[in-house]
Scaffold this motif. Structure first.
Motif, PDB file in Angstrom:
ATOM      1  N   ARG A  49      -2.927   5.852 -11.828  1.00 20.84           N
ATOM      2  CA  ARG A  49      -3.028   4.848 -12.886  1.00 20.84           C
ATOM      3  C   ARG A  49      -4.347   4.094 -12.732  1.00 20.84           C
ATOM      4  O   ARG A  49      -4.734   3.722 -11.624  1.00 20.84           O
ATOM      5  CB  ARG A  49      -1.869   3.853 -12.829  1.00 20.84           C
ATOM      6  N   ILE A  50      -5.009   3.866 -13.852  1.00 18.08           N
ATOM      7  CA  ILE A  50      -6.277   3.141 -13.844  1.00 18.08           C
ATOM      8  C   ILE A  50      -5.992   1.637 -13.938  1.00 18.08           C
ATOM      9  O   ILE A  50      -5.122   1.207 -14.694  1.00 18.08           O
ATOM     10  CB  ILE A  50      -7.172   3.578 -15.023  1.00 18.08           C
ATOM     11  N   THR A  84     -12.227   5.407 -16.260  1.00 14.51           N
ATOM     12  CA  THR A  84     -11.448   5.527 -17.491  1.00 14.51           C
ATOM     13  C   THR A  84     -10.545   6.746 -17.440  1.00 14.51           C
ATOM     14  O   THR A  84     -10.776   7.680 -16.674  1.00 14.51           O
ATOM     15  CB  THR A  84     -12.366   5.655 -18.722  1.00 14.51           C
ATOM     16  N   GLU A  85      -9.513   6.726 -18.266  1.00 17.09           N
ATOM     17  CA  GLU A  85      -8.630   7.887 -18.411  1.00 17.09           C
ATOM     18  C   GLU A  85      -9.398   9.013 -19.104  1.00 17.09           C
ATOM     19  O   GLU A  85     -10.288   8.753 -19.925  1.00 17.09           O
ATOM     20  CB  GLU A  85      -7.412   7.510 -19.258  1.00 17.09           C
ATOM     21  N   LYS A 121       0.714  10.913 -10.873  1.00 23.08           N
ATOM     22  CA  LYS A 121      -0.413  10.750 -11.787  1.00 23.08           C
ATOM     23  C   LYS A 121      -1.049   9.389 -11.516  1.00 23.08           C
ATOM     24  O   LYS A 121      -0.381   8.358 -11.623  1.00 23.08           O
ATOM     25  CB  LYS A 121       0.046  10.822 -13.240  1.00 23.08           C
TER      26      LYS A 121
END
Length: 248
Positions: free
Chosen positions: A18-19, A221-222, A16
């Protein structure tokens, strides 16, 4: 016939992303990278065409940082004959990638350029189509089946309405979809052999291509957190709630 297979180094699809804290992009520090899954399918299909006698050589090419050599070595371990790295630390956009691939293809003279339909990091789905336009070659996108027929290739495409088969004169551009094949695993002996296969390092300047970005990323952004669902007691309640949401 020679097949040119562009491959891209991306974050491993099992991870996954990551920002970054400042929202400037995706954090790539200490993150496992691998070959873009759609490109892996393209490598596999090119190798199958070679094994069937339809092609004589498979050449992998990647555009990216020096570490992209690892991705190319993976393609070589799968069975590609040689590789080319166009080394750059810039974030190369699809049009610049297509321009570089056009220059590489003109130098190599492949009968087919076969690449994944999109990369899983930016999901652009543009490079193959742009390359076909720049080279003025026929294109078969979203391929789920590829059959060489003399100086033509039949490509079965996955489209919204089902399947569509197009017949393209060679040379041609093909982009691969998920259901085309199941990529092979590289055996340990082949991984060792891949270290000795030729890998040329070039630069965008060698092909006269400017990789300066045309787009500016304002913020990353998420995605919003998905709200929990609600269980309703009967159909009437469901319909009333859908109407309140403006769905029904």
């Amino acid at each position: 016939m020679k097949i040119l297979v562009p491959v891209k180094r991306v974050i491993d699809y099992n991870l996954k992303p990551r920002i970054k804290a400042d929202g400037s992009g995706v954090d790539l520090a200490n993150v496992k990278m691998s070959m873009n899954p759609f490109d892996e399918i393209a490598v596999e299909e090119a190798l199958r065409l070679k094994e069937s006698g339809a092609a004589e050589e498979v050449v992998a090419v990647s555009i990216g940082p020096a570490k992209a050599q690892e991705t190319l070595r993976t393609a070589l371990a799968m069975g590609a004959d040689r590789a080319i790295l166009v080394e750059t630390d810039d974030e190369v956009e699809p049009l610049a990638v297509a321009k570089i691939l056009k220059a590489v293809a003109e130098e190599e003279g492949p009968g087919i350029v076969m690449l994944g339909k999109q990369a899983i990091d930016d999901d652009s789905n543009q490079t193959g189509q742009m390359l076909a336009a720049l080279m003025e070659r026929p294109q078969g996108t979203f391929a789920s089946k590829v059959v060489i027929e003399g100086d033509h290739v039949s490509v079965t495409r996955e489209v919204d309405g089902g399947l569509e088969t197009v017949k393209l004169s060679l040379p041609a551009i093909i982009t691969t979809d998920l259901r085309l094949n199941e990529p092979r695993y590289a055996s340990l002996p082949n991984i060792m052999k891949a270290k000795k296969k030729p890998l040329d390092v070039k630069s965008p300047a060698d092909y006269g291509v400017d990789t300066a970005p045309r787009l500016t990323t304002l913020k990353v952004t998420e995605p919003p957190v998905r709200q929990a669902g609600e269980i309703v007691g009967d159909v009437d309640t469901l319909v009333s709630k859908l109407k309140a949401m403006g769905v029904a």
